[in-house]
Scaffold this active site. Structure first.
Site, PDB file in Angstrom:
ATOM      1  CD  GLN A  17     -84.677  40.588  91.277  1.00  0.00           C
ATOM      2  OE1 GLN A  17     -84.412  41.375  92.152  1.00  0.00           O
ATOM      3  NE2 GLN A  17     -84.253  39.345  91.319  1.00  0.00           N
ATOM      4  NE  ARG A  38     -93.186  34.060  76.167  1.00  0.00           N
ATOM      5  CZ  ARG A  38     -91.999  33.504  76.355  1.00  0.00           C
ATOM      6  NH1 ARG A  38     -91.521  32.657  75.476  1.00  0.00           N
ATOM      7  NH2 ARG A  38     -91.290  33.783  77.416  1.00  0.00           N
ATOM      8  CG  LEU A  72    -101.760  40.416  72.770  1.00  0.00           C
ATOM      9  CD1 LEU A  72    -103.185  40.170  72.265  1.00  0.00           C
ATOM     10  CD2 LEU A  72    -101.492  41.924  72.812  1.00  0.00           C
ATOM     11  CB  THR A  74     -96.984  40.655  70.911  1.00  0.00           C
ATOM     12  OG1 THR A  74     -95.885  39.967  71.510  1.00  0.00           O
ATOM     13  CG2 THR A  74     -97.859  41.265  71.983  1.00  0.00           C
ATOM     14  CE  LYS A  75     -91.663  36.221  68.801  1.00  0.00           C
ATOM     15  NZ  LYS A  75     -90.809  35.098  69.169  1.00  0.00           N
ATOM     16  CD  GLU A 140     -78.521  40.185  90.665  1.00  0.00           C
ATOM     17  OE1 GLU A 140     -79.647  40.658  90.554  1.00  0.00           O
ATOM     18  OE2 GLU A 140     -77.517  40.860  90.961  1.00  0.00           O
ATOM     19  CG  ASP A 169     -81.914  40.482  88.085  1.00  0.00           C
ATOM     20  OD1 ASP A 169     -81.450  40.670  86.953  1.00  0.00           O
ATOM     21  OD2 ASP A 169     -82.105  39.357  88.558  1.00  0.00           O
ATOM     22  N   GLY A 248     -65.502  52.685 103.065  1.00  0.00           N
ATOM     23  CA  GLY A 248     -65.255  54.124 103.100  1.00  0.00           C
ATOM     24  C   GLY A 248     -63.993  54.430 103.883  1.00  0.00           C
ATOM     25  N   GLY A 249     -63.957  55.608 104.482  1.00  0.00           N
ATOM     26  CA  GLY A 249     -62.776  56.014 105.241  1.00  0.00           C
ATOM     27  C   GLY A 249     -62.726  55.400 106.638  1.00  0.00           C
ATOM     28  CD  GLN A 273     -68.369  58.008 113.386  1.00  0.00           C
ATOM     29  OE1 GLN A 273     -68.687  57.903 114.566  1.00  0.00           O
ATOM     30  NE2 GLN A 273     -69.066  58.703 112.523  1.00  0.00           N
TER      31      GLN A 273
HETATM   32  N1  CAO Z   1     -96.072  37.058  72.641  1.00  0.00           N
HETATM   33  C1  CAO Z   1     -95.248  36.452  71.793  1.00  0.00           C
HETATM   34  N2  CAO Z   1     -93.937  36.321  71.995  1.00  0.00           N
HETATM   35  C2  CAO Z   1     -93.457  36.839  73.131  1.00  0.00           C
HETATM   36  C3  CAO Z   1     -94.253  37.485  74.068  1.00  0.00           C
HETATM   37  C4  CAO Z   1     -95.635  37.577  73.807  1.00  0.00           C
HETATM   38  N3  CAO Z   1     -96.479  38.171  74.635  1.00  0.00           N
HETATM   39  N4  CAO Z   1     -93.488  37.888  75.100  1.00  0.00           N
HETATM   40  C5  CAO Z   1     -92.238  37.487  74.823  1.00  0.00           C
HETATM   41  N5  CAO Z   1     -92.213  36.850  73.626  1.00  0.00           N
HETATM   42  C6  CAO Z   1     -91.066  36.300  72.937  1.00  0.00           C
HETATM   43  C7  CAO Z   1     -90.028  37.355  72.622  1.00  0.00           C
HETATM   44  O1  CAO Z   1     -90.400  38.055  71.474  1.00  0.00           O
HETATM   45  C8  CAO Z   1     -88.811  36.497  72.436  1.00  0.00           C
HETATM   46  O2  CAO Z   1     -88.853  35.863  71.160  1.00  0.00           O
HETATM   47  P1  CAO Z   1     -87.600  35.766  70.109  1.00  0.00           P
HETATM   48  O3  CAO Z   1     -86.390  35.507  70.928  1.00  0.00           O
HETATM   49  O4  CAO Z   1     -87.977  34.644  69.224  1.00  0.00           O
HETATM   50  O5  CAO Z   1     -87.501  37.043  69.392  1.00  0.00           O
HETATM   51  C9  CAO Z   1     -89.036  35.414  73.509  1.00  0.00           C
HETATM   52  O6  CAO Z   1     -90.406  35.401  73.806  1.00  0.00           O
HETATM   53  C10 CAO Z   1     -88.398  35.728  74.852  1.00  0.00           C
HETATM   54  O7  CAO Z   1     -87.118  35.956  74.677  1.00  0.00           O
HETATM   55  P2  CAO Z   1     -86.114  36.282  75.873  1.00  0.00           P
HETATM   56  O8  CAO Z   1     -84.775  36.347  75.242  1.00  0.00           O
HETATM   57  O9  CAO Z   1     -86.491  37.499  76.613  1.00  0.00           O
HETATM   58  O10 CAO Z   1     -86.305  35.082  76.892  1.00  0.00           O
HETATM   59  P3  CAO Z   1     -85.291  34.084  77.570  1.00  0.00           P
HETATM   60  O11 CAO Z   1     -86.092  33.416  78.620  1.00  0.00           O
HETATM   61  O12 CAO Z   1     -84.590  33.201  76.606  1.00  0.00           O
HETATM   62  O13 CAO Z   1     -84.179  35.017  78.234  1.00  0.00           O
HETATM   63  C11 CAO Z   1     -83.322  36.697  79.715  1.00  0.00           C
HETATM   64  C12 CAO Z   1     -84.380  35.640  79.483  1.00  0.00           C
HETATM   65  C13 CAO Z   1     -83.648  37.414  81.020  1.00  0.00           C
HETATM   66  C14 CAO Z   1     -81.946  36.020  79.841  1.00  0.00           C
HETATM   67  C15 CAO Z   1     -83.317  37.710  78.545  1.00  0.00           C
HETATM   68  O14 CAO Z   1     -84.612  38.196  78.419  1.00  0.00           O
HETATM   69  C16 CAO Z   1     -82.371  38.869  78.723  1.00  0.00           C
HETATM   70  O15 CAO Z   1     -81.157  38.742  78.570  1.00  0.00           O
HETATM   71  N6  CAO Z   1     -82.919  40.056  79.015  1.00  0.00           N
HETATM   72  C17 CAO Z   1     -82.170  41.300  79.090  1.00  0.00           C
HETATM   73  C18 CAO Z   1     -81.414  41.394  80.359  1.00  0.00           C
HETATM   74  C19 CAO Z   1     -82.297  41.301  81.553  1.00  0.00           C
HETATM   75  O16 CAO Z   1     -83.200  42.068  81.776  1.00  0.00           O
HETATM   76  N7  CAO Z   1     -81.980  40.353  82.426  1.00  0.00           N
HETATM   77  C20 CAO Z   1     -82.593  40.335  83.732  1.00  0.00           C
HETATM   78  C21 CAO Z   1     -83.328  39.167  83.978  1.00  0.00           C
HETATM   79  S1  CAO Z   1     -83.530  38.985  85.688  1.00  0.00           S
HETATM   80  O17 CAO Z   1     -82.257  38.027  86.141  1.00  0.00           O
END
Ligand code: CAO
Length: 418
Positions: A17, A38, A72, A74-75, A140, A169, A248-249, A273
């Site tokens: 989000q 991904r 895509l 990207t790795k 969140e 979020d 508030g107040g 108020q």
């Molecule tokens: N191609 C290849 N790899 C990809 C990719 C793509 N197109 N898009 C994502 N990935 C990979 C990332 O590189 C990552 O890999 P590594 O961990 O091996 O380096 C992995 O997918 C995704 O990692 P992630 O940590 O983002 O995913 P998660 O589901 O485990 O965690 C979340 C989710 C939200 C907890 C974490 O992303 C986070 O803490 N984000 C920062 C805070 C945030 O924005 N939170 C709000 C979320 S809304 O509640």
């Protein structure tokens, strides 16, 4: 109609989000937002809390309208090369992966600057880079607890409570958006991009600033007169949970109306108020309170606040929340019905203003979602459906000069979707 952000190219590396809320606004206001996902998986919310088997979940559609989608990996070396080309042609890149993911992928801020010194790079994490919790993945409610919202929300005899609003979020995404737009204006002067980091803890705390104010007041005077704890329950050394007290107040509370026994939302929020006390007293059938020294100052009323609220509830016992507000509005009392999500979903005013809209989706059909809560005199954003996973993969790769054969090869290697 030309939109203000037309021509701004955004690479959207966001999920769940916080990040998507930010880039959705950019898309609504005209930016070309390309979600990079991904292959075969995409943003995790596409499949979370699904209500229609096989269709993108509303969790995803609500946060990703007006965007494009590129699948895509990207790795892979080929995927990295494509991402590099995209970065060279972009204005903004936004990501909210877990800590360190961009670096591990090979796209650190230093590398991004090498590729495109004008690129503005936005990043959301749970905690600041210097925080002792900077390694934590964050959702969140984690942020609401870390940023002060939970410890100050709820009732004094219950546990810390999270809010239904997305303070962690979407709020972080909107803070980031302000940073991105600021950096865009700065780039017009300097030609250089910059990195904008938003920590969810900081964004929550920023919204809880009145509670931070209260902590300082508490430390100075030892009490907080607008809290229900005053004067009888007493205070400790931390800002307590104040139930539904006004922040508030002006004191206020959620008050029962006709039908509350069966309807969980038959309530209004009532604000007392100070500058409107005489009319408020008249509205609730106690005009004599206007000049009564027991009631006619904020300080005096504080001791009778819950007695006043009980009296208002007695006055509202035969009135629905709508009827009560219709009377109170004539006396300029700041108040509103407590609306359920159902009432909001079907509210004709919100439909007409475009705050709530229905959108056509290729797979789902029509779905209800939010439109822009910000209204512009110069244009009205048109909300379109969220993209299907990989819907624009061929279009984007063709735009980068890839031939159909090369795209087929990328597919065979699973660099893009099979
Ligand atoms: N191609 C290849 N790899 C990809 C990719 C793509 N197109 N898009 C994502 N990935 C990979 C990332 O590189 C990552 O890999 P590594 O961990 O091996 O380096 C992995 O997918 C995704 O990692 P992630 O940590 O983002 O995913 P998660 O589901 O485990 O965690 C979340 C989710 C939200 C907890 C974490 O992303 C986070 O803490 N984000 C920062 C805070 C945030 O924005 N939170 C709000 C979320 S809304 O509640």
């Amino acid at each position: 109609m030309s939109l203000p952000l037309e021509g701004i190219k955004v690479l959207d590396f966001t999920g769940v989000q916080a990040g998507p809320a930010c880039t959705q606004l950019l898309a609504w206001y005209g930016a070309d937002v390309l979600k990079i996902e991904r292959p075969g998986v995409g943003d995790i919310t596409r499949s979370q809390l699904r209500d229609i088997p096989g269709a993108d979940a509303l969790y995803f559609t609500t946060l990703n309208s007006n965007k494009k989608s590129l699948e895509l990996n990207t790795k892979t070396p080929e995927g990295k090369k494509i991402l590099e080309e995209l970065i060279k042609g972009a204005d903004i890149l936004v990501e909210n992966f877990g800590p360190g993911a961009m670096d591990r992928m090979g796209f650190s801020w230093e590398r991004i600057q090498e590729l495109n010194p004008g690129l503005i790079f936005g990043s959301v994490k749970g905690f600041g880079e210097n925080s002792r919790y900077s390694d934590l993945k964050t959702y969140e409610n984690v942020a609401q607890c870390a940023g002060g919202a939970a410890s100050t929300t709820g009732f004094w005899d219950g546990p810390p409570t999270v809010s239904g609003g997305a303070l962690g979020d979407s709020n972080s995404g909107y803070h980031l958006l302000i940073g991105l737009l600021t950096a865009l204006i700065d780039r017009q002067k300097t030609g250089r991009g910059q990195k904008i980091s938003v920590a969810m803890q900081d964004a929550v705390l920023n919204l809880c600033r009145v509670k931070l104010r209260d902590q300082s007041r508490l430390e100075r005077v030892g009490y907080l007169e607008e809290y229900p704890q005053y004067p009888n329950m007493g205070f400790g050394d931390v800002v307590p949970r104040g139930g539904n007290a006004g922040g508030g107040g002006q004191p206020g509370w959620v008050l029962k109306c006709k039908g509350w026994e069966n309807d969980p939302n038959a309530y209004i929020y009532f604000t007392v108020q100070d500058q409107n006390w005489a009319r408020t007293a008249e509205a609730i059938g106690h005009p004599e309170w206007a000049n009564d020294p027991e009631y006619n100052t904020a300080q005096a009323r504080q001791l009778h606040l819950f007695e006043i609220f009980e009296e208002i509830e007695r006055w509202m016992a035969d009135k629905t929340k709508y009827e009560a507000v219709d009377v109170l509005r004539k006396y300029d009392v700041p108040c509103a019905p407590v609306f359920s999500m159902k009432e909001l979903a079907y509210d004709p005013d919100l439909r007409e203003s475009g705050t709530i809209v229905e959108v056509d989706h290729k797979v789902r059909g029509k779905y209800l979602t939010v439109g822009s809560p910000i209204k512009f005199s110069g244009f009205k954003p048109e909300i379109t459906a969220s993209p299907i996973l990989g819907e624009h993969t061929d279009e984007v790769l063709t735009g980068l000069g890839y031939t159909p054969e090369q795209i087929a090869e990328l597919r065979a290697k699973k660099v893009v979707s099979a």
